[in-house]
Design a protein around this motif. Structure first.
Motif, PDB file in Angstrom:
ATOM      1  N   THR A 134       0.858  -1.174   0.000  1.00 17.74           N
ATOM      2  CA  THR A 134       0.000   0.000   0.000  1.00 17.74           C
ATOM      3  C   THR A 134       0.894   1.223   0.000  1.00 17.74           C
ATOM      4  O   THR A 134       2.026   1.157   0.494  1.00 17.74           O
ATOM      5  CB  THR A 134      -0.958   0.001   1.208  1.00 17.74           C
ATOM      6  N   LEU A 182      -9.643   2.262   2.577  1.00 12.46           N
ATOM      7  CA  LEU A 182      -8.975   1.374   1.632  1.00 12.46           C
ATOM      8  C   LEU A 182      -9.899   1.194   0.437  1.00 12.46           C
ATOM      9  O   LEU A 182     -11.038   0.730   0.593  1.00 12.46           O
ATOM     10  CB  LEU A 182      -8.685   0.020   2.294  1.00 12.46           C
ATOM     11  N   HIS A 183      -9.422   1.578  -0.746  1.00 21.16           N
ATOM     12  CA  HIS A 183     -10.236   1.525  -1.960  1.00 21.16           C
ATOM     13  C   HIS A 183      -9.584   0.518  -2.911  1.00 21.16           C
ATOM     14  O   HIS A 183      -8.521   0.774  -3.465  1.00 21.16           O
ATOM     15  CB  HIS A 183     -10.275   2.918  -2.599  1.00 21.16           C
ATOM     16  N   LYS A 189      -7.837  -8.949  -4.990  1.00 21.79           N
ATOM     17  CA  LYS A 189      -7.501  -8.034  -3.879  1.00 21.79           C
ATOM     18  C   LYS A 189      -8.277  -8.431  -2.608  1.00 21.79           C
ATOM     19  O   LYS A 189      -7.771  -8.309  -1.492  1.00 21.79           O
ATOM     20  CB  LYS A 189      -7.837  -6.591  -4.246  1.00 21.79           C
ATOM     21  N   ARG A 190      -9.500  -8.908  -2.797  1.00 25.80           N
ATOM     22  CA  ARG A 190     -10.289  -9.300  -1.618  1.00 25.80           C
ATOM     23  C   ARG A 190      -9.609 -10.474  -0.923  1.00 25.80           C
ATOM     24  O   ARG A 190      -9.496 -10.509   0.309  1.00 25.80           O
ATOM     25  CB  ARG A 190     -11.699  -9.689  -2.034  1.00 25.80           C
ATOM     26  N   LEU A 193      -6.576  -9.213   0.977  1.00 24.91           N
ATOM     27  CA  LEU A 193      -6.982  -8.514   2.200  1.00 24.91           C
ATOM     28  C   LEU A 193      -7.414  -9.516   3.274  1.00 24.91           C
ATOM     29  O   LEU A 193      -7.053  -9.380   4.457  1.00 24.91           O
ATOM     30  CB  LEU A 193      -8.129  -7.545   1.885  1.00 24.91           C
ATOM     31  N   LEU A 211      -4.363  -2.039   9.292  1.00 25.54           N
ATOM     32  CA  LEU A 211      -5.572  -2.769   9.695  1.00 25.54           C
ATOM     33  C   LEU A 211      -5.917  -2.511  11.155  1.00 25.54           C
ATOM     34  O   LEU A 211      -7.008  -2.821  11.606  1.00 25.54           O
ATOM     35  CB  LEU A 211      -5.404  -4.270   9.415  1.00 25.54           C
ATOM     36  N   LEU A 215     -10.674   1.363   9.752  1.00 29.50           N
ATOM     37  CA  LEU A 215     -10.457   1.414   8.308  1.00 29.50           C
ATOM     38  C   LEU A 215     -11.779   1.140   7.593  1.00 29.50           C
ATOM     39  O   LEU A 215     -12.396   0.103   7.802  1.00 29.50           O
ATOM     40  CB  LEU A 215      -9.430   0.343   7.928  1.00 29.50           C
ATOM     41  N   ILE A 217     -13.464   0.060   4.308  1.00 23.69           N
ATOM     42  CA  ILE A 217     -13.021  -0.673   3.120  1.00 23.69           C
ATOM     43  C   ILE A 217     -14.076  -0.547   2.030  1.00 23.69           C
ATOM     44  O   ILE A 217     -15.250  -0.875   2.232  1.00 23.69           O
ATOM     45  CB  ILE A 217     -12.775  -2.162   3.460  1.00 23.69           C
ATOM     46  N   TYR A 218     -13.650  -0.004   0.897  1.00 21.09           N
ATOM     47  CA  TYR A 218     -14.515   0.122  -0.274  1.00 21.09           C
ATOM     48  C   TYR A 218     -13.970  -0.839  -1.326  1.00 21.09           C
ATOM     49  O   TYR A 218     -12.905  -0.649  -1.859  1.00 21.09           O
ATOM     50  CB  TYR A 218     -14.513   1.554  -0.810  1.00 21.09           C
ATOM     51  N   TRP A 219     -14.759  -1.927  -1.554  1.00 20.61           N
ATOM     52  CA  TRP A 219     -14.301  -2.972  -2.476  1.00 20.61           C
ATOM     53  C   TRP A 219     -15.419  -3.307  -3.465  1.00 20.61           C
ATOM     54  O   TRP A 219     -16.592  -3.326  -3.130  1.00 20.61           O
ATOM     55  CB  TRP A 219     -13.935  -4.253  -1.711  1.00 20.61           C
TER      56      TRP A 219
END
Ligand code: 6PG
Length: 221
Positions: A134, A182-183, A189-190, A193, A211, A215, A217-219
């Motif tokens: 990141t 977190l975008h 990526k999921r 994470l 973490l 945070l 998280i936009y996924w």
């Protein structure tokens, strides 16, 4: 662009707009720290059109590739082309660049240029790579340990997995924010994470350094 990713970008733009507007209701200026890469582009475009008092907003980057600002690899160019448009063009953007030949030579000048921004940031928006990096905190970087432990604001980074040297805010400085977001996009990526959340070593998955923050998280797939 999938509908899901566009909807996520618009949802994130509204949330960041509300956060900045809230902070500006009780402080003179607000700082937004954004990341580069490809994921943020629709978010930048949506946020740029929000009716915010942009003249009171500072914007900077979490990290930068040490390339000319006209390069297609430049995060500063990405921000100028997609976020500093429309109403948001009135914001104060401070790129992580200098005319120094290397990030090692440029770190002091960039630190001076960014020291006066409205820290702690209202929002730090982070992306994440498939290797769990990141900003420019890369697992294969020899400077990762420094970037995770120093109280200096910025670190020059060289890493085998990246074609260009980079400059990045340290984990300490990126922690200096009221909100962390977190975008990320993509099923891969999921999975990364989920791995990071299951307790892998921060040196293996540097995203773990964030973490412990509250945070958001936009996924999207
Ligand atoms: C950069 C970013 C970097 C990015 C991740 C994810 O300079 O590239 O700061 O940390 O957020 O690599 O990139 P994508 O969003 O393109 O997957």
């Amino acid at each position: 662009m999938s509908e899901a990713r566009q909807a996520l970008a618009e949802q994130l733009a509204e949330a960041v707009y509300q956060a900045l507007a809230d902070d500006l209701s009780h402080q003179k200026r607000a700082l937004l720290v954004v990341s580069g890469g490809s994921t943020p582009v629709p978010f930048f475009k949506a946020l740029a059109q929000k009716p915010l008092e942009w003249a009171r907003v500072d914007i900077t980057l979490a990290d930068e590739r040490w390339v000319d600002e006209q390069s297609s690899d430049s995060n500063a160019k990405l921000v100028r082309d997609n976020l500093l448009q429309g109403p948001a063009a009135a914001a104060t953007f401070v790129p992580l660049t200098s005319d120094a030949g290397t990030p090692e030579e440029g770190v002091a000048a960039v630190a001076e240029a960014t020291a006066g921004l409205a820290w702690p940031a209202s929002v730090v928006i982070l992306g994440m790579g498939g290797d769990g990096h990141t900003a420019s905190l890369f697992p294969d970087s020899q400077e990762l340990g420094l970037a995770l432990s120093t109280d200096e604001p910025l670190v020059a980074v060289r890493t085998p997995s990246q074609p260009q040297p980079r400059i990045t805010f340290s984990a300490d400085r990126l922690h200096q924010a009221k909100r962390h977001i977190l975008h990320i996009t993509g099923d891969d990526k999921r999975a990364v994470l989920a791995n990071a959340m299951s307790g892998d070593d921060v040196r293996t998955l540097p995203i773990r350094a964030f973490l412990s923050c509250p945070l958001a998280i936009y996924w999207a797939p």
